[in-house]
Structures are given as structure tokens and as C-alpha cells.
Write an enzyme that holds these catalytic residues in place. Structure first.
Site, PDB file in Angstrom:
ATOM      1  N   CYS A   1      -6.467   2.054   5.442  1.00  0.00           N
ATOM      2  CA  CYS A   1      -7.120   0.920   5.990  1.00  0.00           C
ATOM      3  C   CYS A   1      -6.588   0.224   7.174  1.00  0.00           C
ATOM      4  O   CYS A   1      -5.692   1.117   7.889  1.00  0.00           O
ATOM      5  CB  CYS A   1      -6.645  -0.030   4.870  1.00  0.00           C
ATOM      6  SG  CYS A   1      -5.017  -0.824   5.107  1.00  0.00           S
TER       7      CYS A   1
ATOM      8  N   GLU B   1       0.886   4.040   1.663  1.00  0.00           N
ATOM      9  CA  GLU B   1       1.342   4.462   2.938  1.00  0.00           C
ATOM     10  C   GLU B   1       2.477   4.016   3.590  1.00  0.00           C
ATOM     11  O   GLU B   1       3.446   4.242   3.965  1.00  0.00           O
ATOM     12  CB  GLU B   1       0.076   4.439   3.938  1.00  0.00           C
ATOM     13  CG  GLU B   1      -1.192   5.230   3.816  1.00  0.00           C
ATOM     14  CD  GLU B   1      -2.085   4.487   3.174  1.00  0.00           C
ATOM     15  OE1 GLU B   1      -1.899   3.544   2.097  1.00  0.00           O
ATOM     16  OE2 GLU B   1      -3.467   4.359   3.413  1.00  0.00           O
TER      17      GLU B   1
ATOM     18  N   CYS C   1      -2.608  -0.231   7.299  1.00  0.00           N
ATOM     19  CA  CYS C   1      -1.909   1.135   7.419  1.00  0.00           C
ATOM     20  C   CYS C   1      -1.935   2.112   8.547  1.00  0.00           C
ATOM     21  O   CYS C   1      -1.155   2.638   8.982  1.00  0.00           O
ATOM     22  CB  CYS C   1      -2.212   2.095   6.139  1.00  0.00           C
ATOM     23  SG  CYS C   1      -1.557   1.030   4.531  1.00  0.00           S
TER      24      CYS C   1
ATOM     25  N   HIS D   1       0.777  -1.161   0.142  1.00  0.00           N
ATOM     26  CA  HIS D   1       0.092  -0.179  -0.091  1.00  0.00           C
ATOM     27  C   HIS D   1       0.942   1.262   0.109  1.00  0.00           C
ATOM     28  O   HIS D   1       1.924   1.295   0.480  1.00  0.00           O
ATOM     29  CB  HIS D   1      -0.887   0.027   1.117  1.00  0.00           C
ATOM     30  CG  HIS D   1      -1.981  -1.061   1.090  1.00  0.00           C
ATOM     31  ND1 HIS D   1      -3.014  -0.992   1.921  1.00  0.00           N
ATOM     32  CD2 HIS D   1      -2.343  -2.140   0.468  1.00  0.00           C
ATOM     33  CE1 HIS D   1      -3.972  -1.847   1.691  1.00  0.00           C
ATOM     34  NE2 HIS D   1      -3.428  -2.461   0.533  1.00  0.00           N
TER      35      HIS D   1
HETATM   36 ZN   LIG Z   1      -3.384   0.368   3.586  1.00  0.00          ZN
END
Ligand SMILES: [Zn+2]
Length: 157
Positions: free
Chosen positions: A88, A60, A91, A58
Site C-alpha cells: 500500500c 511489511e 508500506c 501492516h
Molecule cells: Zn501496507
């Protein structure tokens, strides 16, 4: 928040949007993030989950990793993270672990958002670290990128 403070966030959210566009260019879901210390960007990342076949890839997490390498520290004290989509649970967990001070996100995520939409892992009193959260910065731009991406994807099927 005053207009002046809001304005300060725009260049960094624009940088996160540029990252998201890099994801889109390689047909990844357009999500981008940057980590900022003072007025310097010290980490950048965009979603590469498909390219790397990595569920952890991801935006992040990539930006956080780069910022940690830059500072040579796991604590990203006084750092802010800008991301186009609300983080999410994975993260949000990493943001707490990295002791990031503030998260600024573009558009809420009704399916996975853990910065206030489904739950708020960034401001959980029982954790040993809490994060300032600002949502809705350049929301229209961030949300339109995602909508257009999924519309195109469906069009091709
Ligand atoms: Zn995430």
C-alpha cells in the site's frame, strides 16, 4: 526473468505465505512479509491491524522494523522484501525510506497497490531511492488465501 532466478524467490515467498497464515489463524486478513539479506531472513511480519487496533500494523512495517533492529540500522541496504500482497502507499513509503533494494510481491492489489497498480511509489524518479520490483511470484497461492478468507468472512455474516 529466467526460471532459475524465479526459483530463487520461491523459498522466501513461501516464508511470507507462512506469515500470512499466522495472520489468518488469528482472524486477521492474511498478509505476510519477510525481509531477506543474502539468503537469511532477518525480519518477519504479518498483518495484526485488528488485534492491535493499529492502522500501522501492516506485515511489511513489522518485518522492516524487525530487520532494522537485527541490523541495528535504519538503512536496509541490499535487502529484499517479500510480501504476499502488493504494498500500500504507507508500506511503499517505508520501503523507500528504508532503502530496500528489491520488492517481490505475490498478487497485485487493485484497491491500494502502489508498486505499479494504482501508482508506482517504488520507482518514482523524483525520489532519492528506487526499488527493483517483481510481481506475480506465487500469485495464485497469495491471491487464493485472500479470496478464501473473505469468502469465509462473508459466510459467517
Ligand atoms: Zn501496507
Amino acid at each position: 526473468m529466467s526460471a532459475a532466478l524465479w526459483e530463487e524467490h520461491l523459498p522466501f515467498m513461501k516464508a511470507a505465505i507462512e506469515e500470512a497464515q499466522k495472520a489468518e489463524a488469528i482472524r486477521e486478513v492474511p498478509i505476510g512479509a519477510v525481509v531477506v539479506l543474502g539468503d537469511e531472513i532477518i525480519g518477519r511480519g504479518h498483518n495484526v491491524r485488528e488485534t492491535t487496533r493499529d492502522p500501522l500494523a501492516h506485515a511489511e512495517l513489522i518485518a522492516i522494523k524487525q530487520a532494522s533492529e537485527h541490523l541495528n540500522a535504519w538503512r536496509l541496504l541490499n535487502c529484499r522484501l517479500y510480501v504476499t500482497l502488493e504494498p500500500c502507499p504507507m508500506c511503499a513509503g517505508a520501503i523507500v525510506q528504508a532503502r530496500i533494494s528489491q520488492v517481490v510481491f505475490g498478487t497485485p492489489d487493485p484497491k491500494a497497490g502502489c508498486a505499479g497498480t494504482l501508482m508506482n511509489l517504488l520507482q518514482e524518479d523524483r525520489f532519492n531511492h528506487r526499488v527493483d520490483v517483481i510481481g506475480g511470484v506465487m500469485q495464485q497461492e497469495c491471491s487464493a488465501m485472500l479470496t478464501q478468507f473473505f469468502r469465509k468472512l462473508r459466510g459467517k455474516e
